[in-house]
Scaffold this active site. Sequence first.
Site, PDB file in Angstrom:
ATOM      1  N   SER A  57      28.630  -2.024  16.076  1.00  0.00           N
ATOM      2  CA  SER A  57      27.826  -3.178  16.475  1.00  0.00           C
ATOM      3  C   SER A  57      27.363  -3.933  15.235  1.00  0.00           C
ATOM      4  CB  SER A  57      26.615  -2.705  17.279  1.00  0.00           C
ATOM      5  OG  SER A  57      25.742  -1.997  16.421  1.00  0.00           O
ATOM      6  N   LYS A  58      26.609  -4.971  15.474  1.00  0.00           N
ATOM      7  CA  LYS A  58      26.167  -5.864  14.399  1.00  0.00           C
ATOM      8  C   LYS A  58      25.605  -5.121  13.188  1.00  0.00           C
ATOM      9  CE  LYS A  58      26.640  -8.715  17.846  1.00  0.00           C
ATOM     10  NZ  LYS A  58      27.352  -7.623  18.529  1.00  0.00           N
TER      11      LYS A  58
END
Length: 487
Positions: free
Chosen positions: A255-256
């Site tokens: 994820s980010k």
Amino acid sequence: MSMQEIRVRFAPSPTGPFHIGGARSALFNWLLARKTGGKLILRVEDTDLERSTKESEENIKDALHWLGITWDEGVDIGGPYGPYRQTERLAIYRQYTDQLLATGQAYLCYCTDEELEAERQALMAKNEMPCYSGRCKNLSPDDEARFIAEGRKPTVRFKVPANVEIGFKDLVRGAVVFDSNGIGDFVIVKSDGIPVYNYAVVIDDALMNITHVIRAEEHLSNTPRQVLLYQALGFPVPQFAHISLILGKDRSKMSKRHGATSVEQYRALGYLPEAIVNFLALLGWSPVGEEEIFSRQELIEQFSMERVAKNPAVFDVDKLNWINANYMKKLSPEELAEMVIPHLEAAGYISGTLSPEKRAWVTEVAVALREHISYAAQIVDHVDIFFNDSYDFENDEARMLLQDVDLPRVITSFREKFHAMEVIDVPGVKALLKAVTKELKLGGKKVYMPIRVLLTGKTHGPELFHLIPLLGKERTLARIENTLKKI
RNA sequence: GGCCCGUUUGACAAGCGGUUAAGUCACCGCCCUUUCACGGCGGCUUCGGGGGUUCGAAUCCCCCACGGGUCACCA
């Protein structure tokens, strides 16, 4: 026996930046299609009206083009099984919904979000599987009339048979079995008439004659629902292959917070599409030999589903960087400059249209630095010495080097010879520096290092014989004078 | 929590009942060398745990632990 043509699809939902994991799914599908002479279909799953955007679809197609992943049928290019955008296929889904309703394999559900949520909470509290109770299954005509009068818009739910084993063969995972009792009657059409993913995907894959569904592992638990739908609709069930997820450094889904996750971000950082493709292929698939660098063509030749691993893979930027550096080395000076210029612009080193001379100079700078960078954006970490004539000493080591007793002799000798040079080029500077060491009978280190510090303030950087011609006569001399004033 | 998937060295991984358990990245060392980088050479205590099955198990079976996914009118 004639081999049936393999038809695979990549079916992204255009709801955000194109994730690197999606790119890998697309790649594996593409590789299988190209390997077998089959077809890759690009279908856009835009049934989430809230989140789907045209912009995102364009972004995905752009990224696919950039990566060199081409499709044979699908959005933009059409094909015999279109349309390829799900929101353009609503009439098709409706037909099958009517069929399911008519045969009693589905029913209308008038429950509200609040009711469903309450039901879910109650079940969770009792530690039971939070699946739908099926209470709208046998609604009395009176109740139904009442709900309609209240203005409730029903969803359509699929009636999941009880006590059925749902098994399928997965190309990656082998035989997988689920119990239908673990699955509640699920929604196939939302109250606004739009089909839900699990439903639309089955109809589309069936109607588009998809033979192999290759997708991420997160879809594995959706598969039994889909198998049930295939059976209810009388469609043949395709082959499934669920490839593992890509994990971040801490082993959770990427994820980010793990850094760049979209293809667009890597592109912006100056990675090459060949490198991304190469790296992604190695994430979950392994070649037979020892070689790890493969062109797209080589990947197609070597790819096989049998060598796709079951276990999730951690995205290792170091390896990506290594692979990308390999491809950067193969670039021509012009191609290299092309990649690097946007980053120099962004960093404020250059702007506007470059004159041919300036462009040639920038190209040479890039060439001098290419061994030092893994991807284009890194150029800005090394390039300051070429643009900025004023600088500070990098560290004490740099300062110390200028305290050397031999420094005056080195400078004198260098300056003298350098002044006399007509053309400042690489072989010339190389010879000059050699002449200095010879004349003063000093080791290379005693000569090169002080000059490097004099010119850049740093103790390392590109080869001096690259650096000096790029600075030119005046800047080289001026830098030496300026630095000498500082000590 | 139920269900499903997974677990070989820091990372990617080969391995399909008998191997000194490949290879690649990273890391470390040496060499090359004017520095860094590049390149070359070498190193890097790995089969999650416990039971079986078997003459023999990383490989087959069971249990446990851990990680992940999924249980939406998201895909």
